[in-house]
Design a protein around this motif. Structure first.
Motif, PDB file in Angstrom:
ATOM      1  N   MET A   1       0.859  -1.179   0.000  1.00 24.75           N
ATOM      2  CA  MET A   1       0.000   0.000   0.000  1.00 24.75           C
ATOM      3  C   MET A   1       0.905   1.242   0.000  1.00 24.75           C
ATOM      4  SD  MET A   1      -2.932   1.001   2.765  1.00 24.75           S
ATOM      5  CE  MET A   1      -4.061  -0.187   2.123  1.00 24.75           C
ATOM      6  N   PRO A   2       0.690   2.188  -0.924  1.00 22.40           N
ATOM      7  CA  PRO A   2       1.566   3.359  -0.996  1.00 22.40           C
ATOM      8  C   PRO A   2       1.403   4.258   0.232  1.00 22.40           C
ATOM      9  CG  PRO A   2      -0.238   3.564  -2.562  1.00 22.40           C
ATOM     10  CD  PRO A   2      -0.334   2.210  -1.950  1.00 22.40           C
ATOM     11  N   ALA A   3       2.450   5.016   0.501  1.00 25.72           N
ATOM     12  CA  ALA A   3       2.376   5.989   1.601  1.00 25.72           C
ATOM     13  C   ALA A   3       1.235   6.961   1.299  1.00 25.72           C
ATOM     14  CB  ALA A   3       3.699   6.741   1.717  1.00 25.72           C
ATOM     15  N   PRO A   4       0.550   7.478   2.348  1.00 28.13           N
ATOM     16  CA  PRO A   4      -0.594   8.363   2.097  1.00 28.13           C
ATOM     17  C   PRO A   4      -0.285   9.522   1.160  1.00 28.13           C
ATOM     18  CG  PRO A   4      -0.522   7.778   4.410  1.00 28.13           C
ATOM     19  CD  PRO A   4       0.729   7.233   3.780  1.00 28.13           C
ATOM     20  N   ALA A   5       0.882  10.128   1.269  1.00 30.63           N
ATOM     21  CA  ALA A   5       1.208  11.290   0.436  1.00 30.63           C
ATOM     22  C   ALA A   5       1.319  10.923  -1.044  1.00 30.63           C
ATOM     23  CB  ALA A   5       2.499  11.932   0.917  1.00 30.63           C
ATOM     24  N   LEU A   6       1.615   9.654  -1.355  1.00 27.37           N
ATOM     25  CA  LEU A   6       1.782   9.228  -2.744  1.00 27.37           C
ATOM     26  C   LEU A   6       0.589   8.435  -3.271  1.00 27.37           C
ATOM     27  CD1 LEU A   6       5.522   8.135  -2.571  1.00 27.37           C
ATOM     28  CD2 LEU A   6       4.576  10.310  -3.351  1.00 27.37           C
ATOM     29  N   HIS A   7      -0.418   8.267  -2.447  1.00 27.20           N
ATOM     30  CA  HIS A   7      -1.599   7.511  -2.864  1.00 27.20           C
ATOM     31  C   HIS A   7      -2.276   8.263  -4.011  1.00 27.20           C
ATOM     32  CE1 HIS A   7      -5.467   5.516  -2.761  1.00 27.20           C
ATOM     33  NE2 HIS A   7      -4.909   4.570  -2.017  1.00 27.20           N
ATOM     34  N   PRO A   8      -2.674   7.570  -5.073  1.00 30.81           N
ATOM     35  CA  PRO A   8      -3.279   8.250  -6.225  1.00 30.81           C
ATOM     36  C   PRO A   8      -4.507   9.104  -5.870  1.00 30.81           C
ATOM     37  CG  PRO A   8      -2.889   5.934  -6.730  1.00 30.81           C
ATOM     38  CD  PRO A   8      -2.546   6.130  -5.298  1.00 30.81           C
ATOM     39  N   ASP A   9      -5.348   8.634  -4.940  1.00 26.57           N
ATOM     40  CA  ASP A   9      -6.534   9.406  -4.557  1.00 26.57           C
ATOM     41  C   ASP A   9      -6.152  10.712  -3.852  1.00 26.57           C
ATOM     42  OD1 ASP A   9      -8.087   7.425  -5.656  1.00 26.57           O
ATOM     43  OD2 ASP A   9      -8.515   6.442  -3.735  1.00 26.57           O
ATOM     44  N   ILE A  10      -5.068  10.687  -3.066  1.00 26.60           N
ATOM     45  CA  ILE A  10      -4.573  11.908  -2.402  1.00 26.60           C
ATOM     46  C   ILE A  10      -4.063  12.883  -3.451  1.00 26.60           C
ATOM     47  CG2 ILE A  10      -2.655  12.822  -1.017  1.00 26.60           C
ATOM     48  CD1 ILE A  10      -4.644  11.849   0.878  1.00 26.60           C
ATOM     49  N   LEU A  11      -3.302  12.379  -4.408  1.00 29.96           N
ATOM     50  CA  LEU A  11      -2.745  13.254  -5.444  1.00 29.96           C
ATOM     51  C   LEU A  11      -3.858  13.907  -6.268  1.00 29.96           C
ATOM     52  CD1 LEU A  11       0.255  11.039  -6.596  1.00 29.96           C
ATOM     53  CD2 LEU A  11       0.310  13.041  -5.091  1.00 29.96           C
ATOM     54  N   ILE A  12      -4.917  13.148  -6.577  1.00 35.51           N
ATOM     55  CA  ILE A  12      -6.040  13.703  -7.332  1.00 35.51           C
ATOM     56  C   ILE A  12      -6.752  14.773  -6.510  1.00 35.51           C
ATOM     57  CG2 ILE A  12      -8.319  13.155  -8.274  1.00 35.51           C
ATOM     58  CD1 ILE A  12      -7.090  10.393  -9.093  1.00 35.51           C
ATOM     59  N   ALA A  13      -7.014  14.486  -5.230  1.00 36.57           N
ATOM     60  CA  ALA A  13      -7.702  15.457  -4.366  1.00 36.57           C
ATOM     61  C   ALA A  13      -6.860  16.723  -4.198  1.00 36.57           C
ATOM     62  CB  ALA A  13      -7.997  14.832  -3.003  1.00 36.57           C
ATOM     63  N   LYS A  14      -5.550  16.571  -4.060  1.00 40.28           N
ATOM     64  CA  LYS A  14      -4.678  17.736  -3.897  1.00 40.28           C
ATOM     65  C   LYS A  14      -4.666  18.578  -5.174  1.00 40.28           C
ATOM     66  CE  LYS A  14      -0.007  19.087  -2.565  1.00 40.28           C
ATOM     67  NZ  LYS A  14       1.311  18.614  -2.101  1.00 40.28           N
ATOM     68  N   TYR A  15      -4.536  17.933  -6.333  1.00 40.89           N
ATOM     69  CA  TYR A  15      -4.527  18.659  -7.597  1.00 40.89           C
ATOM     70  C   TYR A  15      -5.847  19.402  -7.797  1.00 40.89           C
ATOM     71  CZ  TYR A  15      -4.929  19.593 -12.549  1.00 40.89           C
ATOM     72  OH  TYR A  15      -5.148  20.208 -13.742  1.00 40.89           O
ATOM     73  N   GLU A  16      -6.959  18.724  -7.531  1.00 43.31           N
ATOM     74  CA  GLU A  16      -8.282  19.327  -7.681  1.00 43.31           C
ATOM     75  C   GLU A  16      -8.435  20.547  -6.761  1.00 43.31           C
ATOM     76  OE1 GLU A  16     -11.929  17.331  -5.903  1.00 43.31           O
ATOM     77  OE2 GLU A  16     -12.134  16.869  -8.027  1.00 43.31           O
ATOM     78  N   THR A  17      -7.964  20.432  -5.530  1.00 42.91           N
ATOM     79  CA  THR A  17      -8.060  21.531  -4.569  1.00 42.91           C
ATOM     80  C   THR A  17      -7.203  22.715  -5.002  1.00 42.91           C
ATOM     81  OG1 THR A  17      -8.474  19.960  -2.782  1.00 42.91           O
ATOM     82  CG2 THR A  17      -7.741  22.168  -2.147  1.00 42.91           C
ATOM     83  N   ILE A  18      -5.979  22.453  -5.406  1.00 38.92           N
ATOM     84  CA  ILE A  18      -5.082  23.531  -5.840  1.00 38.92           C
ATOM     85  C   ILE A  18      -5.650  24.230  -7.073  1.00 38.92           C
ATOM     86  CG2 ILE A  18      -2.814  24.025  -6.850  1.00 38.92           C
ATOM     87  CD1 ILE A  18      -1.697  21.814  -5.008  1.00 38.92           C
ATOM     88  N   ARG A  19      -6.187  23.459  -8.012  1.00 40.59           N
ATOM     89  CA  ARG A  19      -6.751  24.049  -9.222  1.00 40.59           C
ATOM     90  C   ARG A  19      -7.935  24.960  -8.889  1.00 40.59           C
ATOM     91  NH1 ARG A  19     -10.624  22.401 -12.962  1.00 40.59           N
ATOM     92  NH2 ARG A  19     -10.852  20.449 -11.860  1.00 40.59           N
ATOM     93  N   CYS A  20      -8.820  24.499  -8.041  1.00 37.19           N
ATOM     94  CA  CYS A  20      -9.972  25.330  -7.659  1.00 37.19           C
ATOM     95  C   CYS A  20      -9.534  26.539  -6.833  1.00 37.19           C
ATOM     96  CB  CYS A  20     -10.992  24.501  -6.898  1.00 37.19           C
ATOM     97  SG  CYS A  20     -11.896  23.367  -7.965  1.00 37.19           S
ATOM     98  N   TRP A  21      -8.536  26.369  -5.982  1.00 34.99           N
ATOM     99  CA  TRP A  21      -8.046  27.485  -5.158  1.00 34.99           C
ATOM    100  C   TRP A  21      -7.428  28.571  -6.031  1.00 34.99           C
ATOM    101  CZ3 TRP A  21      -8.836  28.848  -0.275  1.00 34.99           C
ATOM    102  CH2 TRP A  21      -8.040  29.873   0.254  1.00 34.99           C
ATOM    103  N   THR A  22      -6.628  28.183  -7.011  1.00 35.80           N
ATOM    104  CA  THR A  22      -5.968  29.184  -7.853  1.00 35.80           C
ATOM    105  C   THR A  22      -6.947  29.867  -8.797  1.00 35.80           C
ATOM    106  OG1 THR A  22      -5.290  27.464  -9.402  1.00 35.80           O
ATOM    107  CG2 THR A  22      -3.687  28.121  -7.738  1.00 35.80           C
ATOM    108  N   ASP A  23      -8.063  29.219  -9.113  1.00 35.74           N
ATOM    109  CA  ASP A  23      -9.088  29.849  -9.950  1.00 35.74           C
ATOM    110  C   ASP A  23      -9.908  30.881  -9.178  1.00 35.74           C
ATOM    111  OD1 ASP A  23      -8.317  28.340 -12.075  1.00 35.74           O
ATOM    112  OD2 ASP A  23      -9.992  26.921 -11.958  1.00 35.74           O
ATOM    113  N   LEU A  24      -9.843  30.845  -7.873  1.00 32.74           N
ATOM    114  CA  LEU A  24     -10.659  31.726  -7.036  1.00 32.74           C
ATOM    115  C   LEU A  24     -10.057  33.121  -6.983  1.00 32.74           C
ATOM    116  CD1 LEU A  24     -13.062  31.892  -5.074  1.00 32.74           C
ATOM    117  CD2 LEU A  24     -11.500  31.204  -3.279  1.00 32.74           C
TER     118      LEU A  24
END
Length: 150
Positions: A1-24
């Motif tokens: 099981m990958p480390a939490p920071a490298l888990h694909p679902d974490i990376l997707i959630a982080k990218y989605e959050t950063i994208r929405c934050w920078t659009d604000l």
């Protein structure tokens, strides 16, 4: 099981959050820092970031409103929840939501009130009378009796 920071679902959630934050628009001066990925006691993935800048509270509220609209338009997975403001941890305000099986939290510290801003202590059991100008103090809500028709 990958480390939490490298888990694909974490990376997707982080990218989605950063994208929405920078659009604000409101987040031009407020930034996301101190990203932390971990697992909760039940094994659920958890991602957290701190907001820094001159007005993090306003940016957080605007983000919560905008991000709720974004998340409601995209495909949902079971267990997804829309953003909600949370003040359950003393000294901080957070926006929490669940997307793609990951709990995401953006937060900022709430400064303690200055000594002059604190209300004066009142003896236990006393309450303030309703102030003029508040809806409950001026609206004529009365009890209505029930009438029955034969």
């Amino acid at each position: 099981m990958p480390a939490p920071a490298l888990h694909p679902d974490i990376l997707i959630a982080k990218y989605e959050t950063i994208r929405c934050w920078t659009d604000l628009e409101a987040s031009r001066h407020e930034k996301l820092h101190a990203w932390n990925a971990s697992r909760l006691d039940d094994g659920t993935l958890f991602l957290s970031a701190r907001i820094t800048g001159p007005n993090p509270g306003r940016a957080l509220q605007r983000f919560a409103d905008r991000h709720a609209g974004y998340l409601s338009r995209r495909p949902q997975t079971p267990g997804d929840q829309l953003p909600a403001l949370d003040v359950s941890v003393e000294g901080r305000e957070a926006c929490v939501w669940r997307t793609g099986g990951v709990w995401v939290e953006l937060w900022h510290p709430i400064p303690a009130p200055a000594a002059g801003d604190r209300p004066e202590p009142r003896p236990a059991g006393t309450s303030r009378p309703p102030r003029r100008g508040l809806p409950g103090a001026r609206l004529p809500f009365g009890r209505r009796s029930k009438t029955t028709t034969p």
